[in-house]
Write an enzyme that holds these catalytic residues in place. Structure first.
Site, PDB file in Angstrom:
ATOM      1  CG  ASN A  85      -2.271   0.621   0.928  1.00 47.77           C
ATOM      2  OD1 ASN A  85      -2.337   1.650   0.268  1.00 47.77           O
ATOM      3  ND2 ASN A  85      -3.347   0.029   1.440  1.00 47.77           N
ATOM      4  CG  HIS A 115      24.156   3.812   9.902  1.00 49.05           C
ATOM      5  ND1 HIS A 115      24.772   4.252   8.770  1.00 49.05           N
ATOM      6  CD2 HIS A 115      22.825   3.947   9.686  1.00 49.05           C
ATOM      7  CE1 HIS A 115      23.856   4.648   7.905  1.00 49.05           C
ATOM      8  NE2 HIS A 115      22.666   4.474   8.439  1.00 49.05           N
ATOM      9  N   GLY A 142      -0.053  -1.362   9.092  1.00 41.30           N
ATOM     10  CA  GLY A 142       0.354   0.017   8.844  1.00 41.30           C
ATOM     11  C   GLY A 142       1.344   0.557   9.847  1.00 41.30           C
ATOM     12  CB  SER A 160      -1.207  -0.982  12.986  1.00 38.12           C
ATOM     13  OG  SER A 160      -1.988  -1.433  11.921  1.00 38.12           O
ATOM     14  CB  THR A 165      13.981  -5.448  17.457  1.00 36.66           C
ATOM     15  OG1 THR A 165      13.365  -6.166  18.533  1.00 36.66           O
ATOM     16  CG2 THR A 165      13.484  -4.009  17.423  1.00 36.66           C
ATOM     17  CE  LYS A 166      11.497 -11.556  20.287  1.00 35.29           C
ATOM     18  NZ  LYS A 166      11.599 -12.171  21.592  1.00 35.29           N
TER      19      LYS A 166
END
Length: 186
Positions: A85, A115, A142, A160, A165-166
């Protein structure tokens, strides 16, 4: 023989993003996404052709709403029946592999680029990346964010606003910051 900056990038090693080859490849992708984003939504054939030429591989059925952005395009591989979307951003510094029948809601970010944590190293301008894999039959809600190195199994639903992170296995609904399992998929 020394690796090119692109080879280092794809291997997950520190690389210099200001390398001429990488700058040229990003420009090519940005011009392609510019063309896609300016192509009418009713010109499905042209939009599909643009995506198929931009991505590393796709299924037959693919549609992405404008505005779409990516770094290289060639490192994105999507399966059959893919839909994204409005406002999808895929930073494909490393491979992004998305299975069949996957749907991405508005404003989703899929980011392989990262980084150094060390500020001295980061100030040198070097980067590295970790690939992302999303299984079959997944739905990303979303404003969700998928971080570098994440693998999601089949039939995963990302709520949403989640920040993933894992990695997670098959048949789960995940959500929250950071994302955790909320329930199993029946």
């Amino acid at each position: 023989m020394a690796k090119t900056e692109k080879e280092k990038m794809l291997a997950g090693q520190y690389y210099d993003p200001s390398d001429a080859e990488l700058v040229e490849l990003r420009l090519k992708a940005r011009l392609a996404t510019e063309r896609l984003n300016q192509t009418s939504m009713v010109d499905l054939e042209k939009r599909t052709a643009l995506l198929k030429s931009l991505f590393g591989s796709t299924g037959e059925s693919i549609y992405i709403e404008s505005c779409f952005q990516c770094d290289y395009g060639e490192n994105i591989h999507v399966g059959e029946n893919f839909y994204a979307n409005f406002g999808c951003v895929i930073l494909d510094v490393a491979d992004v592999r998305i299975g069949d029948n996957c749907f991405i809601a508005p404003q989703v970010g899929i980011y392989t680029a990262t980084h150094p944590i060390d500020p001295v190293e980061r100030a040198k301008g070097i980067e590295f990346a970790k690939p992302i894999t999303i299984g079959n039959n997944c739905w990303i809600g979303g404003h969700a964010t998928i971080n570098p190195g994440v693998t999601l199994g089949d039939n995963v639903v990302v709520a949403s606003g989640a920040v993933v992170t894992k990695s997670f296995g098959d048949n789960v609904v995940i959500g929250g910051v950071p994302a955790k399992i909320l329930q199993s998929v029946p």
